[in-house]
Enzyme design. Structure first.
Site, PDB file in Angstrom:
ATOM      1  CB  SER A 196      -0.971  -0.061   1.184  1.00 33.37           C
ATOM      2  OG  SER A 196      -2.009   0.875   1.037  1.00 33.37           O
ATOM      3  CG  ASP A 238     -14.904  -3.130  -4.571  1.00 36.95           C
ATOM      4  OD1 ASP A 238     -13.951  -3.670  -5.153  1.00 36.95           O
ATOM      5  OD2 ASP A 238     -16.081  -3.217  -4.947  1.00 36.95           O
ATOM      6  CG  HIS A 274      -5.490  -2.736   1.575  1.00 38.50           C
ATOM      7  ND1 HIS A 274      -5.049  -2.709   0.277  1.00 38.50           N
ATOM      8  CD2 HIS A 274      -4.825  -1.729   2.201  1.00 38.50           C
ATOM      9  CE1 HIS A 274      -4.166  -1.738   0.122  1.00 38.50           C
ATOM     10  NE2 HIS A 274      -4.007  -1.126   1.281  1.00 38.50           N
TER      11      HIS A 274
END
Lengths: 321, 321
Positions: free
Chosen positions: B159, B265, B298
């Site tokens: 990330s 999402d 995630h």
């Protein structure tokens, strides 16, 4: 086109708290009202990749202070469980939220420290983790997960959970195919953790304690033919200097010794007592693979290192029939 | 016999915070005073089993809100690192304890959100994670760990840390052998996380922002010949029902949808923007392996699933010369 009507809700209502895909399968965490314990309980399940049916179940029992989440987050066991097609089920370690006086006063008794027994002391009457794990949880699973074959089950655990796995197995060799443990408390009636818990949960009659002591139980078991696997960490003075290049100046050297000769060493000598269990197994001819693992400590880093071996061990005995 | 006198302390004093054996090697956590950041910083290192020398180094950069510990505790990467003989190094994600006004007001800016850049805004002048990771940390390692070969280094992250790994690699292809990322922020100048961070750390001149944007940087790189590996999780409506047997009554079905069509999402569509980077790689002929991983979220469960592939990827390019 109208959607197909949803199926009727199951007998036991499960509230899903989270769902995370991992190694092609899913970690799913649930909460349900436990009839046995009289409070809401959480458990986590890892379902290996679908399509799958007739999945065997491997229960994990955690140690003091843990919830159902520690194993799921830290062990990395899902990789091997996916490869072998085994579902992992991790319950919590005690009732919670009952607000019994003193339930949270110490890390080794009360909340987070159910010791997988049925308490007989009136004050702790809700502490029935033995019945919860052996009876209620398998029923909840079979009622709600049609892909599971709960009659193909094995059990393993860590520390207090290793004690739980060993005692539950030895009392129910018809229900579980195999058992293994990481640094288990094998002789709780002879160690401070066990004596504190058992005297409070079970009262002062020591013969009652023996029902939850793996070393006492194995002596009465003549039918254990499946090898019991135990990994036991231990600290050596050597292991603090096994790689001289890790030693960075004198200050660090001191810290190394302080870290490595601390609590973990005491756990082995005062609380875990693997040699007591080993002697009892020898006396009755029970097959035991006790592997001493030098330099490891009591953490999940130790568990993660050897968990693949444990899952492979159980997979041998969990082949569906 | 008198003990051998200890060696002199090293140039940079490292305080060891913990040490845990894992897969035959050791996770060790250190604190040191960072000259670059003007505060104490922690980092974690995994040293594969000894005896070893000339060990290559694989840096892991974590995402928003993380410390140096998340990766060490949750990824399970040590198994593959031990097998390949690679040291893992995980720094923290920002300066801490400087008490800058507003530094802890949000999860995506300030503490835990350094974005691996050198801030130019006077208020955030200590936020120089780029220099810390690229310059100071390698020096700390080479000064203190003689078994490491810090000239054999690669870098990966998640990330915000995937953004860090990609930008640091693209600005220093001479210093790092390879790069990979999990769900990286590849085009921060075009997403809310990046715009918030860059406007505060770097000011309003957008051309300055491009120096820390992987999609902008790759367009100027003609010398990327090593494949870039990216795993990108994404949620499909399908994946909520990929195993119908997981659906337990209507209430649970609803929760499934609520969980699975939530934040993860949005991250993909609004923050991560992998197709922008993919197009830029195509335009300049940079080799990219962008693997879309359906159904993952995630979390570190996603990272743990694919981290072995990433370590194998880096191992190809980290063979010591």
């Amino acid at each position: 086109m109208a959607a197909t009507p949803p199926p009727p809700p199951p007998a036991v209502a499960l509230e899903q708290l989270s769902s995370n895909k991992m190694f092609g399968g899913r970690n799913i965490r649930f909460r349900h009202q436990s009839a046995t314990l009289g409070c809401p309980m959480t458990f986590s399940i890892y379902l290996p990749p679908s399509p799958a049916s007739n999945l065997p179940v491997l229960y994990w029992l955690s140690g003091l202070t843990c919830t159902d989440e520690n194993f799921i987050i830290k062990s990395g066991a899902q990789r091997a469980a996916a490869a072998h097609g085994i579902a992992l089920v991790a319950p919590d370690t005690s009732p919670r939220g009952l607000n019994i006086e003193g339930e949270s006063d110490s890390y080794d008794f009360g909340v987070g420290a159910g010791f997988y027994l049925n308490a007989t002391n009136e004050k702790w009457k809700n502490w029935r983790m033995y019945d919860y794990v052996v009876k209620e949880l398998p029923k909840v699973l079979s009622d709600n997960f049609e892909q599971l074959n709960t009659s193909q089950a094995s059990i393993f655990g860590h520390s207090m959970g290793g004690h739980g796995a060993l005692t539950i197995y030895l009392k129910n060799t018809d229900k579980y195919k195999s058992v293994s443990a990481f640094a288990p408390i094998v002789n709780p009636i002879s160690c401070p953790w066990g004596q504190k818990a058992f005297s409070n949960y079970l009262g002062s009659t020591k013969s009652d304690w023996e029902e939850y002591d793996a070393t006492c139980l194995i002596k009465k078991c003549s039918n254990v033919s499946t090898p019991i696997l135990i990994d036991q960490m231990f600290v050596t003075t050597d292991n603090t200097i096994e790689s001289p290049s890790w030693i960075i100046g004198t200050a660090i050297l001191t810290v190394f010794y302080a870290v490595d000769t601390g609590d973990d060493d005491k756990f082995l000598a005062e609380q875990l007592l693997p040699s007591n269990f080993e002697e009892a197994c020898k006396a009755v001819g029970a097959p035991l693979s006790l592997r001493m693992q030098p330099g490891y400590d009591h953490s999940y880093f130790f568990i993660a290192t050897f968990v693949d071996d444990h899952i492979a061990h159980h997979a041998q005995f969990l082949k569906s029939t």
